[in-house]
Design a protein around this motif. Structure first.
Motif, mmCIF file in Angstrom:
data_model
loop_
_atom_site.group_PDB
_atom_site.id
_atom_site.type_symbol
_atom_site.label_atom_id
_atom_site.label_comp_id
_atom_site.label_asym_id
_atom_site.label_seq_id
_atom_site.Cartn_x
_atom_site.Cartn_y
_atom_site.Cartn_z
ATOM 1 N N UNK A 1 -32.100 -17.439 14.777
ATOM 2 C CA UNK A 1 -31.229 -17.848 13.674
ATOM 3 C C UNK A 1 -29.758 -17.637 14.019
ATOM 4 N N UNK A 2 -29.476 -16.483 14.631
ATOM 5 C CA UNK A 2 -28.098 -16.182 15.015
ATOM 6 C C UNK A 2 -27.542 -17.255 15.945
ATOM 7 N N UNK B 1 -22.117 -11.787 10.611
ATOM 8 C CA UNK B 1 -21.506 -12.179 11.885
ATOM 9 C C UNK B 1 -20.123 -11.576 12.084
ATOM 10 N N UNK C 1 -31.077 -13.015 9.019
ATOM 11 C CA UNK C 1 -29.779 -12.952 9.701
ATOM 12 C C UNK C 1 -29.867 -12.155 10.993
ATOM 13 N N UNK C 2 -30.907 -11.347 11.116
ATOM 14 C CA UNK C 2 -31.050 -10.545 12.335
ATOM 15 C C UNK C 2 -31.937 -11.217 13.385
ATOM 16 N N UNK D 1 -32.904 -18.762 4.692
ATOM 17 C CA UNK D 1 -31.892 -17.698 4.624
ATOM 18 C C UNK D 1 -31.930 -16.965 3.286
ATOM 19 N N UNK D 2 -32.096 -17.737 2.218
ATOM 20 C CA UNK D 2 -32.052 -17.118 0.899
ATOM 21 C C UNK D 2 -33.356 -16.420 0.528
ATOM 22 N N UNK D 3 -34.449 -16.817 1.168
ATOM 23 C CA UNK D 3 -35.721 -16.175 0.863
ATOM 24 C C UNK D 3 -35.782 -14.776 1.431
ATOM 25 N N UNK E 1 -25.642 -20.056 14.424
ATOM 26 C CA UNK E 1 -24.268 -19.812 13.986
ATOM 27 C C UNK E 1 -23.451 -19.140 15.090
ATOM 28 N N UNK E 2 -23.948 -19.287 16.318
ATOM 29 C CA UNK E 2 -23.257 -18.699 17.448
ATOM 30 C C UNK E 2 -22.103 -19.602 17.856
ATOM 31 N N UNK F 1 -32.826 -12.885 3.409
ATOM 32 C CA UNK F 1 -31.534 -12.818 4.102
ATOM 33 C C UNK F 1 -31.435 -11.700 5.134
ATOM 34 N N UNK G 1 -40.479 -18.059 -7.039
ATOM 35 C CA UNK G 1 -40.753 -16.660 -6.714
ATOM 36 C C UNK G 1 -40.505 -15.716 -7.900
#
Lengths: 205, 205
Positions: free
Chosen positions: A125-126, B176, A120-121, A112-114, A129-130, A116, B30
């Motif tokens: 992945x969604x 979200x 997130x799209x 996620x942090x590499x 957190x669904x 984002x 990085x």
DNA sequence: TATCGTTTTAAACGTTTGTTTAAAATTATT
DNA sequence: AATAATTTTAAACAAACGTTTAAAACGATA
């Protein structure tokens, strides 16, 4: 479960299995394709023959990994069970998954942090957190007066935090409390009840 | 607060400031020393003149960063305040710190996962997860029958999880729930009360 | 002004990185 | 058995990395 790739596997699976182990252990940037090749006992060039790039290999592995665990969690949230039962099952299942895969949470966070914006799209992945029909059900129970008027978003984040975060500081917990691997596992098993009771307490009238 | 190093700073501080920004943003691996030098408008060799290596520069920055925030949190936990008051203050202070430094939690996690054995033994790191006299106080209150018989370790981990984890998935929460930066901040401010009430509810008889 | 220690510079060092090439080996197809 | 397609190999690619060198520039001291 095997830590290393067995010889009778296909080359593609040997690469994926070995790469997953290393990515979980050391992260994306600290894992070189040369180390993957060495540990999988294959030639470096095969990595770019089966997957076009290291990034591509990683994405493939990441999707497989999420696809393995998210459906079960989502089906709990989307089931027609009563809210309290749902919470109990979700907590237990999630912790069981992470007990088998303690590095999973941090792994997802590092992805996620590499990247984002891109991540997130991603559909896969969604789905992690669904909340399924959880929020709707939550609102219904509030409207019916069955539970306290709590923000479902805050509640869901509470649940996620209590379940997953301890695994990201596993080493700290073990070091500080002088726990063995087994003691930590037991601690997390006990935690299932701690979390469930805590969450239900906050919504019970 | 400046994002970039100002010209009137000393070379050493320019390096540290720029490096911190980049380490927080992109992580250790990085971030190249060439990018640090470029952004700080200094020569690459100066990096190894002031700090002996990239690793050394990082450790120096990491210690400064923790040293900036942990004392305040520790002093709350070690204060002679009543338990409930302590919890309230700790939650508020910690969230305020993270609102000013949203990347801090993940940053600490990434350090922990890069070198768990070395890091968990660092004094400056231990102080971050130091409970002060909190556990003792907790046991006392249990013995006196003032609060429910809850495991202080579980409780402290609950508190840490609820406070810090949301910041590690900030982008997901925002995406979200279609939140802006300001909405997220507001959400975390509201969370102070949510967490405090939740924690106290679990120990109140 | 000459000399000293400190700071800054440009350039290169040796490694390692992900990736590609082109030929060899293997397997499948006819 | 001959040909074609697939898989594997050794070797090299260019680029980026952290680090070091040795000389130049600078400021303070005498």
């Amino acid at each position: 479960m095997f830590t290393f790739a067995a010889d009778n596997m296909t080359t593609e699976d040997k690469i994926k299995k070995t790469a997953l182990t290393l990515f979980l252990e050391k992260g994306f940037e600290r894992t070189s394709i040369r180390e993957i090749a060495r540990r999988a006992k294959i030639n470096i060039a095969l990595l770019n023959y089966y997957f076009r790039s290291k990034e591509n290999l990683f994405n493939s592995i990441f999707s497989s990994l999420l696809g393995k665990y998210t459906p079960e969690l989502n089906s709990i949230l989307s089931s027609p069970l009563p809210l309290e039962e749902k919470i109990k099952l979700y907590v237990e299942e999630y912790i069981d998954i992470l007990l088998k895969n303690p590095r999973l949470t941090y792994f997802v966070l590092s992805v996620l942090h590499r990247n984002p914006d891109k991540i997130t799209k991603m559909k896969i992945f969604q789905s992690l957190y669904n909340t399924g029909n959880f929020s709707t059900q939550f609102y219904d129970e509030v409207r019916k007066g069955n539970i306290k008027d709590v923000d479902p978003t805050q509640f869901f984040i509470n649940m996620l935090s209590l379940i997953t975060f301890p695994f990201t500081i596993k080493q700290v917990i073990m070091e500080k409390n002088k726990m063995s691997e087994d003691t930590f596992k037991q601690f997390m098993h006990e935690r299932k009840q701690v979390i469930t009771e805590m969450l239900i307490l906050t919504i019970k009238k």
